[in-house]
Design a protein around this motif. Sequence first.
Motif, PDB file in Angstrom:
ATOM      1  N   TRP A  32      41.380 -27.527 -87.498  1.00 37.40           N
ATOM      2  CA  TRP A  32      41.763 -28.818 -87.500  1.00 37.40           C
ATOM      3  C   TRP A  32      43.397 -29.216 -87.745  1.00 37.40           C
ATOM      4  CZ3 TRP A  32      38.464 -32.797 -86.670  1.00 37.40           C
ATOM      5  CH2 TRP A  32      37.282 -32.709 -86.591  1.00 37.40           C
ATOM      6  N   ALA A  33      44.088 -28.255 -88.134  1.00 37.30           N
ATOM      7  CA  ALA A  33      45.534 -28.408 -88.286  1.00 37.30           C
ATOM      8  C   ALA A  33      46.025 -28.180 -86.652  1.00 37.30           C
ATOM      9  CB  ALA A  33      46.195 -27.366 -88.874  1.00 37.30           C
ATOM     10  N   ASP A  34      45.466 -26.947 -85.966  1.00 34.75           N
ATOM     11  CA  ASP A  34      46.116 -26.777 -84.617  1.00 34.75           C
ATOM     12  C   ASP A  34      44.636 -26.845 -83.672  1.00 34.75           C
ATOM     13  OD1 ASP A  34      47.456 -26.095 -82.295  1.00 34.75           O
ATOM     14  OD2 ASP A  34      48.249 -24.272 -83.153  1.00 34.75           O
ATOM     15  N   PRO A  35      44.032 -28.119 -83.424  1.00 33.57           N
ATOM     16  CA  PRO A  35      42.934 -28.038 -82.585  1.00 33.57           C
ATOM     17  C   PRO A  35      42.959 -27.740 -81.066  1.00 33.57           C
ATOM     18  CG  PRO A  35      43.883 -30.164 -83.126  1.00 33.57           C
ATOM     19  CD  PRO A  35      44.464 -29.342 -83.789  1.00 33.57           C
ATOM     20  N   VAL A  36      43.997 -27.867 -80.682  1.00 33.18           N
ATOM     21  CA  VAL A  36      44.288 -27.694 -79.171  1.00 33.18           C
ATOM     22  C   VAL A  36      44.317 -26.090 -78.977  1.00 33.18           C
ATOM     23  CG1 VAL A  36      45.520 -27.646 -76.886  1.00 33.18           C
ATOM     24  CG2 VAL A  36      45.310 -29.887 -78.510  1.00 33.18           C
ATOM     25  N   ALA A  37      45.073 -25.332 -79.663  1.00 30.19           N
ATOM     26  CA  ALA A  37      45.157 -23.625 -79.803  1.00 30.19           C
ATOM     27  C   ALA A  37      43.858 -23.312 -80.101  1.00 30.19           C
ATOM     28  CB  ALA A  37      46.263 -23.421 -80.468  1.00 30.19           C
ATOM     29  N   ALA A  38      43.123 -23.855 -81.118  1.00 34.73           N
ATOM     30  CA  ALA A  38      41.827 -23.288 -81.591  1.00 34.73           C
ATOM     31  C   ALA A  38      40.688 -23.324 -80.543  1.00 34.73           C
ATOM     32  CB  ALA A  38      41.409 -23.800 -83.009  1.00 34.73           C
ATOM     33  N   LYS A  39      40.878 -24.518 -79.988  1.00 37.37           N
ATOM     34  CA  LYS A  39      39.656 -24.742 -78.864  1.00 37.37           C
ATOM     35  C   LYS A  39      39.969 -23.930 -77.699  1.00 37.37           C
ATOM     36  CE  LYS A  39      38.628 -29.240 -80.688  1.00 37.37           C
ATOM     37  NZ  LYS A  39      38.490 -30.667 -80.450  1.00 37.37           N
ATOM     38  N   ALA A  40      41.182 -23.559 -77.427  1.00 37.18           N
ATOM     39  CA  ALA A  40      41.553 -22.658 -76.050  1.00 37.18           C
ATOM     40  C   ALA A  40      40.955 -21.254 -76.219  1.00 37.18           C
ATOM     41  CB  ALA A  40      43.232 -22.481 -76.074  1.00 37.18           C
TER      42      ALA A  40
END
Length: 217
Positions: A32-40
């Motif tokens: 939730w703090a870095d959603p784009v990187a996590a979802k990648a």
Amino acid sequence: PNGAGKTTTLSMMTGLLRPDAGRIVIKGLDVWADPVAAKAVIGVVPAEARLFERLSGEEVLEYAGRLRGLPAAEARSRAAQLLEMLDLAADAKRLVADYSTGMRKKAALGCALIHNPSVLFLDEPLEGVDPISADVIRRLLTRLVGSGATVLFSSHVMELVEQVCDHVSVIDKGRILATGTTDEVRGGKTLQQAFIDLVGTRAKGEEGLTWLGSSSN
């Protein structure tokens, strides 16, 4: 059991539903703090896969690859390989609208795998899937885990869990009742029996159904 919170938990883990408290970290990345990187680094196959109905199977997978940043040629190549592995090559040019439930599940799995995620989340991956498609999915998940990736899924199919999982958690009413290796949770029983013993029987009021099964005059 149904309503225990499995889908809610997976939705929070994959950035679809914001948790009330706590943190979710995948490979050091806060969802939730870095959603784009996590979802990648993750792939997701929801319980009800929503695919583009007017695209063909190969177009859906290629599109998923392009969305994940793959060059067109690489997306096309990976899509063809996945369709072959998922036993969908013969139906690659058919519209998704004409796909069966099992074929949709396999296509959704292909979309989730095309960018080679480190972690794969699946919600009831064999729900409504025929035995042949189920075997294809089971073998692909086993191969994925063997390559070093992590697969986390919810399921009521205890046979699948026993065959492919090395770690199991039983959830009821939003709480973990048991967690550990599959053998630890089984405790010398089948996983299904262990599950029933942990959760307890839910059937009530059978004694009131005196009419059920009786012939009418």
